[in-house]
Design an enzyme around this catalytic site. Structure first.
Site, PDB file in Angstrom:
ATOM      1  N   ARG A   1      -1.730   7.336  -6.750  1.00 59.69           N
ATOM      2  CA  ARG A   1      -2.012   5.955  -6.090  1.00 59.69           C
ATOM      3  C   ARG A   1      -1.373   4.989  -6.144  1.00 59.69           C
ATOM      4  O   ARG A   1      -1.457   3.520  -5.748  1.00 59.69           O
ATOM      5  CB  ARG A   1      -3.807   5.760  -6.428  1.00 59.69           C
ATOM      6  CG  ARG A   1      -3.918   5.327  -7.943  1.00 59.69           C
ATOM      7  CD  ARG A   1      -5.454   4.651  -8.005  1.00 59.69           C
ATOM      8  NE  ARG A   1      -6.601   5.906  -7.492  1.00 59.69           N
ATOM      9  CZ  ARG A   1      -7.088   6.565  -8.454  1.00 59.69           C
ATOM     10  NH1 ARG A   1      -7.130   6.556  -9.652  1.00 59.69           N
ATOM     11  NH2 ARG A   1      -8.261   7.242  -7.820  1.00 59.69           N
TER      12      ARG A   1
ATOM     13  N   LYS B   1      -3.524  -0.720  -7.530  1.00 62.87           N
ATOM     14  CA  LYS B   1      -3.887  -0.076  -6.080  1.00 62.87           C
ATOM     15  C   LYS B   1      -5.150  -1.304  -5.875  1.00 62.87           C
ATOM     16  O   LYS B   1      -5.147  -1.653  -4.898  1.00 62.87           O
ATOM     17  CB  LYS B   1      -4.734   1.105  -6.483  1.00 62.87           C
ATOM     18  CG  LYS B   1      -4.968   2.017  -5.113  1.00 62.87           C
ATOM     19  CD  LYS B   1      -6.224   1.774  -4.624  1.00 62.87           C
ATOM     20  CE  LYS B   1      -6.466   2.268  -3.158  1.00 62.87           C
ATOM     21  NZ  LYS B   1      -7.820   2.179  -2.666  1.00 62.87           N
TER      22      LYS B   1
ATOM     23  N   PHE C   1      -9.455   4.355   0.998  1.00 63.81           N
ATOM     24  CA  PHE C   1      -9.029   5.530   0.512  1.00 63.81           C
ATOM     25  C   PHE C   1      -8.447   5.451  -0.945  1.00 63.81           C
ATOM     26  O   PHE C   1      -7.903   4.588  -1.175  1.00 63.81           O
ATOM     27  CB  PHE C   1      -8.596   6.478   1.657  1.00 63.81           C
ATOM     28  CG  PHE C   1      -7.017   5.929   2.450  1.00 63.81           C
ATOM     29  CD1 PHE C   1      -6.411   5.288   1.508  1.00 63.81           C
ATOM     30  CD2 PHE C   1      -6.616   6.696   3.357  1.00 63.81           C
ATOM     31  CE1 PHE C   1      -5.312   4.598   2.359  1.00 63.81           C
ATOM     32  CE2 PHE C   1      -5.322   6.525   3.977  1.00 63.81           C
ATOM     33  CZ  PHE C   1      -4.651   5.429   3.446  1.00 63.81           C
ATOM     34  N   GLU C   2      -8.199   6.813  -1.464  1.00 60.98           N
ATOM     35  CA  GLU C   2      -7.481   6.876  -2.513  1.00 60.98           C
ATOM     36  C   GLU C   2      -8.410   6.142  -3.584  1.00 60.98           C
ATOM     37  O   GLU C   2      -7.649   5.664  -4.608  1.00 60.98           O
ATOM     38  CB  GLU C   2      -6.068   6.851  -2.686  1.00 60.98           C
ATOM     39  CG  GLU C   2      -5.243   7.683  -1.766  1.00 60.98           C
ATOM     40  CD  GLU C   2      -3.893   7.786  -1.811  1.00 60.98           C
ATOM     41  OE1 GLU C   2      -3.313   7.154  -2.717  1.00 60.98           O
ATOM     42  OE2 GLU C   2      -3.239   8.388  -0.990  1.00 60.98           O
ATOM     43  N   GLY C   3      -9.483   5.946  -3.605  1.00 58.52           N
ATOM     44  CA  GLY C   3     -10.324   5.277  -4.531  1.00 58.52           C
ATOM     45  C   GLY C   3     -10.572   4.028  -4.014  1.00 58.52           C
ATOM     46  O   GLY C   3      -9.926   2.997  -3.979  1.00 58.52           O
TER      47      GLY C   3
END
Ligand code: FAD
Length: 629
Positions: free
Chosen positions: A308, A387, A439-441
């Protein structure tokens, strides 16, 4: 609601006995897959009140050799993008020309981090992040293609966990451009892998698993030759209790029974090759399991920990591009007798953009640098904060860019061009950027993840005391131990010393580092007070926990910015310019932190929650009067 069986020792630190079955399953599964490290990282110590710079200072700059290796590739990539890729055309057609994909493959862009012994470029994490920045500044669709392939697709899990046979078999293929993907999400599984329905059972001879189910939103799925699939495998009995197992499989897309049933289309990233993939009695060889049976979630979570980082790196690139657009337009566009950049309301946005770009790049390069230095560095919290903070700030920046471009921001590049204006694609940037906080958490899940890790040292000490599943004969000694620990620790959080030495810092930076140290102690105290106030129910205070995480992210941003600034000054960068920028960033971060601390005690969280539930229960119906239903 059934109560969880009383364990001799708690299976995990969080008491799940009062949770719903769904909550308990989700939590137990992710707890079991957590990476546990002894030492903790910079960020975990920061949440405990210790701003320990020893692992991150001086700023992990690239060595000349590493930089040269990266530069050679980045120059080739930049020239290729400039001469051969039209991001607006890709956006308009929803397709990436096959020759672009082929050329990216032949220049090694699909195997940036893969070792040369498996056919890759063998570049460092820092150089990979630099490539993501370059791509992010130019074309969101290409960024997503290459990132889904190597940040979460086959390369990263195999680099981390693959056997030698798996590496030899798959890495040369994916390094040369065979596209890969990562399939976790299902219609019922977004942020909650415990609900996974795709399943795989071993054949009688145990040599294969038979895979059935359907995956949703698998980026690159329509083009991939090989993908990583997460599936439930038969449960295991641990301490008399049935435990869900999730296993990661490498699946060849040409295996009979694998079918792409739909290509999904989105608001932005129009050329994403995103698929619904159905598996019907697909036979997967046992040797295609990554790491081990039942370790799939660990593979997924660990892959994402580093994976991420690509996203904030791409956000840095996009944000820099936005700044370029804004700089030009704010000078060229005059309204009310002055270039718009001279109007304070616009200047305010430009200053915020510049400062946030510096901080975002500092956080991302710092965290990437830690991985470059040590592949096994524990950067879970740092990467998650990059992120979370990076994707939210980038969204704000693209939104500000649109505001500054005014009506032209909202107009498509093609329309601008058709009437003779420069085709600046801000509306495409906005469409492409929006997914980054999802997305990606998602941001919500990132805040929960960071909060969980931030609380870990406290849970280790205090969880047995609060765990109602344990008998008092176990809880009392634990309480004594906790008392001794907190008597020392808590007092230290009030003492005005114990921060890092700031002797190597320019005085204008040193004051911000001292502030970060002081504030990390205040953060630790406040977190402790919240634990004392809410006990095990703190886990349900998501908004409150989110504020702690946001304070932590701002402290990390301040620290990373000061370290980077110090390093740049040392390299004879224009120090007055750098200091002015970082000073502005730190002062504004301090204001945000003040605000967040204030809101810990003065908020409408409880009332808001009650109101939301009332709305969900069908009250306040008049709010929907007068609209089409
Ligand atoms: C363009 C695109 C590409 C994607 N690519 C891939 C891919 O390659 N591979 C793959 O496996 N998946 C992929 N995904 C899936 C993506 O990772 C998920 O969308 C993401 O995990 C969120 O899941 P969801 O959309 O089902 O939201 P949900 O999990 O249903 O969540 C909905 C909302 O509730 C919030 N929420 C959920 N749980 C909680 C909680 N416990 N507490 C507080 N808030 C909560 C979320 O943050 C979100 O705001 C992609 C999705 C998109 C749109």
């Amino acid at each position: 609601m059934s109560k969880a069986p009383l364990p001799e020792e708690p299976a995990q630190l969080i008491d799940t006995s009062k949770m719903s079955a769904g909550q308990r399953a989700a939590l137990e599964l992710t707890e079991a897959a957590r990476d546990v490290t002894e030492d903790g990282s910079f960020a975990s110590r920061m949440f405990m009140g210790k701003l320990d710079l020893s692992g991150i200072a001086p700023f992990p700059e690239q060595s000349a050799e590493d930089r040269d290796q990266g530069d050679a590739f980045l120059q080739r990539l930049e020239t290729f993008l400039r001469e051969n890729v039209d991001p607006d055309e890709i956006d308009r057609t929803g397709e990436i020309p096959p020759e672009v994909i082929a050329k990216l493959g032949s220049m090694g862009a699909f195997g940036i981090k893969i070792s040369p012994s498996y056919g890759g470029l063998g570049l460092s994490q820092t150089n990979y992040s630099r490539a993501a920045m370059l791509l992010g500044s130019y074309c969101g669709n290409l960024t997503a293609l290459l990132s889904a392939h190597q940040s979460i697709g086959v390369p990263q899990p195999l680099i981390l966990f693959g056997t030698e046979e798996q590496k030899k078999k798959f890495l040369p293929r994916v390094a040369k451009g065979e596209i890969s993907a990562f399939a976790l999400t299902e219609t019922g599984v977004g942020s909650d892998p415990a609900a996974m329905e795709t399943h795989a059972e071993p054949t009688e001879d145990g040599k294969h698993f038979v895979l059935n189910g359907e995956k949703l939103w698998c980026t690159n799925g329509t083009k991939a030759g090989v993908i990583i699939v997460m599936a439930r495998t038969p449960p295991k009995v641990v301490n008399g209790k049935s435990k869900k197992q999730i296993t990661a499989f490498i699946v060849e897309m040409d295996t009979p029974g694998v079918e792409v049933t739909h290509r999904c289309r989105f608001m932005g990233l129009k050329a994403l090759y995103n698929a619904v993939v159905r598996f019907t009695d697909v036979r997967v060889p046992r040797e295609n399991i990554v790491l081990a049976e039942g370790k799939g979630l660990k593979v997924a979570l660990t892959t994402l920990n580093t994976g991420r980082l690509t996203l904030p790196a791409a956000c840095v690139g996009l944000s820099k591009r936005c700044l370029e657009v804004v700089k030009q337009w704010s000078k060229d566009r005059a309204q009310w007798g002055a270039p718009i950049g001279k109007h304070a309301a616009i200047a305010d946005k430009i200053a915020r953009m510049a400062a946030n770009i510096f901080a975002m790049e500092a956080m991302t390069l710092l965290t990437s640098g830690l991985v470059t230095r040590d592949k096994h560095a524990d950067i879970r919290l740092e990467a998650a904060m990059c992120k979370l903070w990076g994707s939210e700030k980038a969204w704000q920046m693209v939104d500000d860019t649109m505001q500054i471009r005014g009506g032209r921001g909202y107009e498509t590049a093609a329309s601008l061009k058709a009437r003779g204006e420069k085709p600046v694609a801000v509306e495409r940037f906005l469409r492409d950027c929006r997914i980054n906080t999802i997305f990606e958490g998602s941001s919500e899940i990132m805040r929960l993840f960071v909060a969980r890790e931030a609380l870990d040292p406290h849970l280790k000490v205090a969880a047995p005391v609060l765990d109602t599943r344990l008998s008092w004969s176990k809880r009392l000694p634990a309480a004594l131990k906790a008392g001794v620990f907190y008597a020392g620790w808590y007092v230290r959080q009030w003492l005005p010393f114990g921060g890092p030495s700031t002797s190597g810092f320019d005085p204008r930076l040193a004051k911000h580092v001292r502030y970060a140290a002081r504030t990390s102690r205040k953060l630790a105290r406040s977190l402790f007070h919240a634990m004392a106030r809410f006990g095990p129910k703190l886990e349900r205070q998501q908004v409150l926990l989110g504020r702690f995480v946001d304070i932590g992210a701002e402290i990390f941003a301040i620290t990373a910015s000061c370290l980077r600034a110090q390093s740049l000054i040392g390299q004879k960068e224009k120090s007055a310019e750098v200091l002015a920028l970082v000073d502005y960033f730190c002062e504004s971060a301090r204001l945000r932190i003040d605000h967040l601390f204030h809101d810990l005690h003065h908020n409408t969280d409880k009332e808001g929650y009650r109101l939301a539930q009332a709305v969900l229960e069908g009250k306040h119906e008049n709010l929907q009067d007068g609209v089409l239903k």
